[in-house]
Design an enzyme around this catalytic site. Structure first.
Site, mmCIF file in Angstrom:
data_model
loop_
_atom_site.group_PDB
_atom_site.id
_atom_site.type_symbol
_atom_site.label_atom_id
_atom_site.label_comp_id
_atom_site.label_asym_id
_atom_site.label_seq_id
_atom_site.Cartn_x
_atom_site.Cartn_y
_atom_site.Cartn_z
ATOM 1 N N HIS A 1 -7.904 2.844 -3.281
ATOM 2 C CA HIS A 1 -6.662 3.558 -3.604
ATOM 3 C C HIS A 1 -6.966 4.837 -4.391
ATOM 4 O O HIS A 1 -6.292 5.858 -4.210
ATOM 5 C CB HIS A 1 -5.719 2.644 -4.388
ATOM 6 C CG HIS A 1 -5.299 1.422 -3.607
ATOM 7 N ND1 HIS A 1 -4.817 1.494 -2.317
ATOM 8 C CD2 HIS A 1 -5.325 0.098 -3.926
ATOM 9 C CE1 HIS A 1 -4.551 0.264 -1.884
ATOM 10 N NE2 HIS A 1 -4.848 -0.601 -2.840
ATOM 11 N N ASP B 1 -3.034 4.786 5.443
ATOM 12 C CA ASP B 1 -3.511 3.402 5.549
ATOM 13 C C ASP B 1 -5.034 3.308 5.653
ATOM 14 O O ASP B 1 -5.672 4.165 6.251
ATOM 15 C CB ASP B 1 -2.873 2.746 6.781
ATOM 16 C CG ASP B 1 -3.088 1.241 6.793
ATOM 17 O OD1 ASP B 1 -3.155 0.637 5.702
ATOM 18 O OD2 ASP B 1 -3.207 0.680 7.891
ATOM 19 N N ARG C 1 -9.805 -1.383 3.191
ATOM 20 C CA ARG C 1 -10.991 -1.550 4.045
ATOM 21 C C ARG C 1 -12.084 -0.550 3.677
ATOM 22 O O ARG C 1 -13.268 -0.857 3.696
ATOM 23 C CB ARG C 1 -10.595 -1.400 5.523
ATOM 24 C CG ARG C 1 -10.008 -2.670 6.102
ATOM 25 C CD ARG C 1 -9.272 -2.381 7.386
ATOM 26 N NE ARG C 1 -8.012 -1.695 7.137
ATOM 27 C CZ ARG C 1 -7.329 -1.024 8.050
ATOM 28 N NH1 ARG C 1 -7.795 -0.922 9.277
ATOM 29 N NH2 ARG C 1 -6.184 -0.455 7.738
ATOM 30 N N LEU D 1 4.258 1.120 13.259
ATOM 31 C CA LEU D 1 5.088 1.981 12.403
ATOM 32 C C LEU D 1 5.200 1.446 10.983
ATOM 33 O O LEU D 1 5.452 2.215 10.058
ATOM 34 C CB LEU D 1 6.493 2.118 13.009
ATOM 35 C CG LEU D 1 6.549 2.590 14.469
ATOM 36 C CD1 LEU D 1 7.996 2.659 14.953
ATOM 37 C CD2 LEU D 1 5.896 3.961 14.623
ATOM 38 N N LEU E 1 5.889 24.359 0.893
ATOM 39 C CA LEU E 1 5.899 23.021 1.495
ATOM 40 C C LEU E 1 6.886 22.103 0.777
ATOM 41 O O LEU E 1 6.988 22.125 -0.446
ATOM 42 C CB LEU E 1 4.482 22.418 1.377
ATOM 43 C CG LEU E 1 4.322 20.960 1.798
ATOM 44 C CD1 LEU E 1 4.471 20.800 3.306
ATOM 45 C CD2 LEU E 1 2.961 20.417 1.343
ATOM 46 N N ASP F 1 7.451 -3.681 1.429
ATOM 47 C CA ASP F 1 6.745 -4.931 1.739
ATOM 48 C C ASP F 1 5.413 -5.049 0.991
ATOM 49 O O ASP F 1 4.833 -6.131 0.944
ATOM 50 C CB ASP F 1 6.524 -5.046 3.256
ATOM 51 C CG ASP F 1 7.828 -5.310 3.986
ATOM 52 O OD1 ASP F 1 8.665 -6.066 3.452
ATOM 53 O OD2 ASP F 1 8.025 -4.746 5.073
#
Ligand code: IPE
Ligand code: IPE
Ligand code: MG
Length: 245
Positions: A42, A25, A29, A193, A136, A72
């Site tokens: 992004h 996140d 900004r 969350l 991984l 969302d």
């Protein structure tokens, strides 16, 4: 030029096998602070993902689940959504090659039926190309909602038989089993969350990093893991010394 990734298995260390979940996140900004369009954030966020995936692999993290696009997030302007999805397609194409070299297994979680067909195809290609990776396990959440994942698992539960936690976890991840989240990391400054891995994070240790995601480095991941190791995980029991008393 990007450094070639090492193909040898990750070093055995204290973080080996952990499930780390990250809410990537702060991209918007990051761009706005530089007077750039949100999409530039992004793009920078994709570069951060590349760095952190490498770091996780080197540190011996077992499973890394990255939140790339939430169910969302469809609420955002169409232009931004389209740019994010196009970026994801490009990211998966280059990432699949890097994952093959590094022995990383890449999976995409979340709904696929609402994704553009070209992205869906890229998801399938990336998963097929990396399916035998033994290092991984990298999971990228796209059109993902923790609550919707729980609803879908609940619909599968009758076929599972008895309603146990283990059975429900199998319904939640019908393919390869997924361990619970050990470390839930959120950069960007928010402390929530946002509907990510709700069931799997029942006992996750939460670590918040105030840096925006495009600025997150491998040192931030290492520091979060050090923070995690210093925690006393009790799972409802007693602190370690008292438990022995
Ligand atoms: C995370 O960054 C990326 C996505 C949610 C797709 P944001 O775009 O949410 O960035 P902020 O939170 O607005 O800074
Ligand atoms: C969570 O970030 C989703 C991703 C990082 C993909 P958001 O920016 O969408 O979360 P909120 O809206 O701040 O809770
Ligand atoms: Mg955000």
């Amino acid at each position: 030029m990007r450094e070639p990734r090492r193909a040898e298995p990750p070093a055995a260390g204290p973080d080996r096998g952990l499930h780390v979940a990250i809410v990537m996140d702060g991209n918007g900004r990051w761009a706005q602070r530089r007077g750039l369009p949100r999409v530039a954030g992004h793009v920078a966020g994709a570069r951060a993902a590349r760095r952190v995936i490498d770091a996780a692999s080197d540190l011996g993290v077992g499973v890394l689940t990255l939140f790339a696009f939430s169910s969302d997030n469809w609420r955002r302007p169409r232009g931004e959504v389209a740019r994010i999805l196009a970026l994801l397609r490009r990211f998966l194409r280059t990432e699949a090659r890097a994952c093959v070299r590094a022995g990383t297994r890449l999976e995409v979680i979340g709904r696929r039926d609402r994704l553009p067909a070209t992205l869906r195809t890229q998801v399938e290609r990336a998963e097929a190309a990396t399916a035998t990776g033994a290092g991984l396990r990298l999971r990228i959440a796209v059109d993902y909602s923790g609550r919707d994942a729980i609803l879908a698992a609940a619909a599968r539960l009758p076929a599972e038989g008895a309603a146990t936690r283990e059975g429900f976890a199998r319904c939640l991840a019908p393919g390869l089993a997924v361990p619970d989240v050990d470390l839930f990391l959120r950069p960007g400054g928010e402390r929530r969350l946002s509907d990510f891995l709700l069931w799997e994070s029942a006992y996750a240790e939460l670590v918040f990093v105030d840096r925006l995601w495009p600025d997150v480095t491998r040192d931030d991941l290492a520091a979060a893991l050090a923070d995690f190791r210093a925690r006393d995980r009790r799972f409802g029991g007693l602190p370690a010394p008292a438990a022995r008393a």
